[in-house]
Write a protein that holds these residues in place. Structure first.
Motif, PDB file in Angstrom:
ATOM      1  N   PHE A 161      -0.152  -5.622   5.869  1.00  0.00           N
ATOM      2  CA  PHE A 161      -0.089  -4.452   5.001  1.00  0.00           C
ATOM      3  C   PHE A 161       1.294  -3.837   5.093  1.00  0.00           C
ATOM      4  CE2 PHE A 161      -4.410  -5.112   6.278  1.00  0.00           C
ATOM      5  CZ  PHE A 161      -5.178  -4.798   5.176  1.00  0.00           C
ATOM      6  N   LYS A 208      -3.927   0.778  -2.452  1.00  0.00           N
ATOM      7  CA  LYS A 208      -3.188  -0.400  -2.932  1.00  0.00           C
ATOM      8  C   LYS A 208      -2.217  -0.057  -4.067  1.00  0.00           C
ATOM      9  CE  LYS A 208      -7.328  -3.139  -2.429  1.00  0.00           C
ATOM     10  NZ  LYS A 208      -8.157  -1.912  -2.360  1.00  0.00           N
ATOM     11  N   LYS A 253     -11.161  10.212   6.095  1.00  0.00           N
ATOM     12  CA  LYS A 253     -11.605   9.108   5.240  1.00  0.00           C
ATOM     13  C   LYS A 253     -13.100   8.885   5.424  1.00  0.00           C
ATOM     14  CE  LYS A 253      -9.905   5.002   3.157  1.00  0.00           C
ATOM     15  NZ  LYS A 253      -9.946   3.583   3.453  1.00  0.00           N
ATOM     16  N   TYR A 310       0.850  -1.192   0.000  1.00  0.00           N
ATOM     17  CA  TYR A 310       0.000   0.000   0.000  1.00  0.00           C
ATOM     18  C   TYR A 310       0.886   1.242   0.000  1.00  0.00           C
ATOM     19  CZ  TYR A 310      -4.377  -2.450   0.919  1.00  0.00           C
ATOM     20  OH  TYR A 310      -5.482  -3.236   0.799  1.00  0.00           O
ATOM     21  N   GLU A 326     -13.896   9.698  -1.429  1.00  0.00           N
ATOM     22  CA  GLU A 326     -13.233   8.922  -0.379  1.00  0.00           C
ATOM     23  C   GLU A 326     -12.670   9.793   0.740  1.00  0.00           C
ATOM     24  OE1 GLU A 326     -10.991   5.737  -1.893  1.00  0.00           O
ATOM     25  OE2 GLU A 326      -9.877   5.403  -0.043  1.00  0.00           O
ATOM     26  N   PHE A 337       1.726  -3.301   9.016  1.00  0.00           N
ATOM     27  CA  PHE A 337       0.508  -3.214   9.826  1.00  0.00           C
ATOM     28  C   PHE A 337      -0.190  -4.567   9.765  1.00  0.00           C
ATOM     29  CE2 PHE A 337      -4.042  -2.604   9.197  1.00  0.00           C
ATOM     30  CZ  PHE A 337      -4.428  -1.687  10.159  1.00  0.00           C
ATOM     31  N   ASN A 341      -5.980  10.707   7.804  1.00  0.00           N
ATOM     32  CA  ASN A 341      -4.848   9.913   7.335  1.00  0.00           C
ATOM     33  C   ASN A 341      -4.214  10.604   6.134  1.00  0.00           C
ATOM     34  OD1 ASN A 341      -3.100   7.766   7.120  1.00  0.00           O
ATOM     35  ND2 ASN A 341      -4.668   6.215   6.849  1.00  0.00           N
ATOM     36  N   ASN A 383       0.887   5.615   1.315  1.00  0.00           N
ATOM     37  CA  ASN A 383       0.259   6.657   2.127  1.00  0.00           C
ATOM     38  C   ASN A 383       1.117   7.912   1.927  1.00  0.00           C
ATOM     39  OD1 ASN A 383      -1.487   7.788   3.965  1.00  0.00           O
ATOM     40  ND2 ASN A 383      -0.978   6.393   5.635  1.00  0.00           N
ATOM     41  N   LEU A 405       5.459   1.469   7.045  1.00  0.00           N
ATOM     42  CA  LEU A 405       4.619   1.038   8.165  1.00  0.00           C
ATOM     43  C   LEU A 405       4.095  -0.352   7.835  1.00  0.00           C
ATOM     44  CD1 LEU A 405       2.736   1.254  10.615  1.00  0.00           C
ATOM     45  CD2 LEU A 405       1.195   2.611   9.191  1.00  0.00           C
ATOM     46  N   ASP A 412      -1.565   3.810  15.998  1.00  0.00           N
ATOM     47  CA  ASP A 412      -0.099   3.793  15.957  1.00  0.00           C
ATOM     48  C   ASP A 412       0.496   5.094  15.415  1.00  0.00           C
ATOM     49  OD1 ASP A 412      -1.364   2.684  13.473  1.00  0.00           O
ATOM     50  OD2 ASP A 412       0.658   2.991  12.722  1.00  0.00           O
ATOM     51  N   ASP A 413      -0.331   5.905  14.756  1.00  0.00           N
ATOM     52  CA  ASP A 413       0.227   7.053  14.034  1.00  0.00           C
ATOM     53  C   ASP A 413       0.993   7.994  14.967  1.00  0.00           C
ATOM     54  OD1 ASP A 413      -1.043   5.869  11.924  1.00  0.00           O
ATOM     55  OD2 ASP A 413      -2.309   7.565  11.399  1.00  0.00           O
ATOM     56  N   TRP A 450      -5.432   6.394  13.172  1.00  0.00           N
ATOM     57  CA  TRP A 450      -4.989   5.061  13.541  1.00  0.00           C
ATOM     58  C   TRP A 450      -4.104   5.181  14.798  1.00  0.00           C
ATOM     59  CZ3 TRP A 450      -6.784   0.618  11.595  1.00  0.00           C
ATOM     60  CH2 TRP A 450      -7.421   0.655  10.358  1.00  0.00           C
ATOM     61  N   ILE A 478       2.958  -0.646   4.091  1.00  0.00           N
ATOM     62  CA  ILE A 478       2.549   0.677   3.611  1.00  0.00           C
ATOM     63  C   ILE A 478       3.791   1.537   3.379  1.00  0.00           C
ATOM     64  CG2 ILE A 478       1.084   2.678   4.049  1.00  0.00           C
ATOM     65  CD1 ILE A 478      -0.535   0.985   5.979  1.00  0.00           C
TER      66      ILE A 478
HETATM   67  N1  LIG Z   1      -1.767   5.696   8.931  1.00  0.00           N
HETATM   68  C1  LIG Z   1      -2.105   4.401   9.051  1.00  0.00           C
HETATM   69  N2  LIG Z   1      -1.864   3.740  10.203  1.00  0.00           N
HETATM   70  C2  LIG Z   1      -2.218   2.436  10.346  1.00  0.00           C
HETATM   71  O1  LIG Z   1      -1.985   1.864  11.395  1.00  0.00           O
HETATM   72  N3  LIG Z   1      -2.831   1.735   9.364  1.00  0.00           N
HETATM   73  C3  LIG Z   1      -3.084   2.342   8.244  1.00  0.00           C
HETATM   74  C4  LIG Z   1      -2.740   3.684   8.021  1.00  0.00           C
HETATM   75  N4  LIG Z   1      -3.137   4.021   6.761  1.00  0.00           N
HETATM   76  C5  LIG Z   1      -3.697   2.920   6.241  1.00  0.00           C
HETATM   77  N5  LIG Z   1      -3.684   1.899   7.134  1.00  0.00           N
HETATM   78  C6  LIG Z   1      -4.198   0.560   6.922  1.00  0.00           C
HETATM   79  C7  LIG Z   1      -5.697   0.573   6.844  1.00  0.00           C
HETATM   80  C8  LIG Z   1      -5.967  -0.481   5.836  1.00  0.00           C
HETATM   81  O2  LIG Z   1      -6.009  -1.737   6.493  1.00  0.00           O
HETATM   82  C9  LIG Z   1      -4.784  -0.456   4.921  1.00  0.00           C
HETATM   83  C10 LIG Z   1      -4.983   0.325   3.657  1.00  0.00           C
HETATM   84  O3  LIG Z   1      -5.669   1.502   3.905  1.00  0.00           O
HETATM   85  P1  LIG Z   1      -5.872   2.612   2.800  1.00  0.00           P
HETATM   86  O4  LIG Z   1      -6.846   3.589   3.315  1.00  0.00           O
HETATM   87  O5  LIG Z   1      -4.538   3.132   2.397  1.00  0.00           O
HETATM   88  O6  LIG Z   1      -6.365   1.799   1.559  1.00  0.00           O
HETATM   89  P2  LIG Z   1      -7.779   1.598   0.851  1.00  0.00           P
HETATM   90  O7  LIG Z   1      -8.414   0.446   1.509  1.00  0.00           O
HETATM   91  O8  LIG Z   1      -8.532   2.887   0.814  1.00  0.00           O
HETATM   92  O9  LIG Z   1      -7.232   1.230  -0.584  1.00  0.00           O
HETATM   93  P3  LIG Z   1      -7.730   1.696  -2.017  1.00  0.00           P
HETATM   94  O10 LIG Z   1      -9.097   1.109  -2.137  1.00  0.00           O
HETATM   95  O11 LIG Z   1      -6.717   1.116  -2.969  1.00  0.00           O
HETATM   96  O12 LIG Z   1      -7.726   3.213  -2.026  1.00  0.00           O
HETATM   97  O13 LIG Z   1      -3.737   0.110   5.672  1.00  0.00           O
END
Ligand SMILES: Nc1[nH]c(=O)nc2c1ncn2[C@H]1C[C@H](O)[C@@H](COP(=O)(O)OP(=O)(O)OP(=O)(O)O)O1
Length: 201
Positions: A111, A69, A54, A36, A130, A102, A64, A38, A100, A164-165, A162, A113
């Motif tokens: 994940f 993905k 979100k 993923y 979104e 996760f 966030n 971010n 990160l 952990d952030d 989240w 990230i």
């Molecule tokens: N700042 C953050 N801290 C954390 O702990 N987990 C995070 C995070 N940002 C995203 N996640 C986790 C949440 C989720 O399980 C995964 C992906 O989240 P995203 O919001 O990036 O993706 P989406 O599910 O929106 O993907 P798309 O549909 O491709 O946009 O990573």
């Protein structure tokens, strides 16, 4: 002191521990890893960071960075630029600054990230289906001065992010390279164990 990295973290340079917790627990096992992205815009001169509220999907109700993905055939950098455009309507010279990892027990996928940052952007920041973009102050203190007619920026709202952030955002804001892992409880919200480190202390 360099630390042993949690499983799932591959980082070429030595990392110095910055924040860790839940040490009595084991890291939860995973079988697959999904990539993923971010991405964050940090305006150092004005002391502000762009986050998005979100509106749907996993993490709905949290602030966030913009991301999602990595699609087949894309590099993480390409995915980060695409997602930033899709979710906030802007382009930026993103550079990768962190990782990160996760995991939620019961989910086969962990994940991975890729965290990106830029200090400038082009285009008009736009609310999408979104995400609702919003600037936050990078200072923990509310700003004492502001442009006339401009509302004061709120500090970063860690209690609406989240869990952990709060353990790695200071590294992001300090322009450090970092990596870390966060394991959550079955509810996908409660942080059970974490470790974050940066390349220089
Ligand atoms: N700042 C953050 N801290 C954390 O702990 N987990 C995070 C995070 N940002 C995203 N996640 C986790 C949440 C989720 O399980 C995964 C992906 O989240 P995203 O919001 O990036 O993706 P989406 O599910 O929106 O993907 P798309 O549909 O491709 O946009 O990573």
């Amino acid at each position: 002191m360099a630390s042993e990295l949690p499983p799932g973290i591959t980082h070429l340079q030595p990392l110095v521990e910055y924040s860790a917790g839940g040490s009595e627990r084991e890291w939860t096992p995973f079988t697959k890893i999904k990539q993923y992205t971010n991405a964050f815009i940090i305006d150092k001169q004005e002391g502000k960071i762009l986050l998005g509220y979100k509106k749907r999907g996993i993490g709905a109700g949290y602030f966030n960075g913009f991301g999602g993905k990595v699609e087949p055939g894309e590099t993480p950098a390409e995915a980060a630029s695409r997602e930033l455009q899709e979710e906030a309507g802007i382009d930026a010279p993103l550079r990768e600054c962190g990782t990160l990892f996760f995991h939620v027990p019961g989910l086969e996928n962990a994940f991975d990230i890729h965290i990106f940052v830029a200090d400038e952007y082009s285009g008009m920041i736009t609310e999408t289906e979104e995400m609702r973009p919003q600037w936050f102050s990078t200072s923990a203190m509310p700003p004492t001065t502001q442009a006339p007619g401009e509302p004061a920026l709120l500090p970063i709202q860690y209690d609406h992010m989240w869990a952990d952030d709060i353990h790695w955002f200071p590294l992001l804001l300090a322009n450090k390279k970092f990596a870390g892992r966060a394991d959550f409880a079955d509810d996908g919200k409660t942080l059970m164990k974490w470790w974050f480190g940066s390349e220089d202390s």
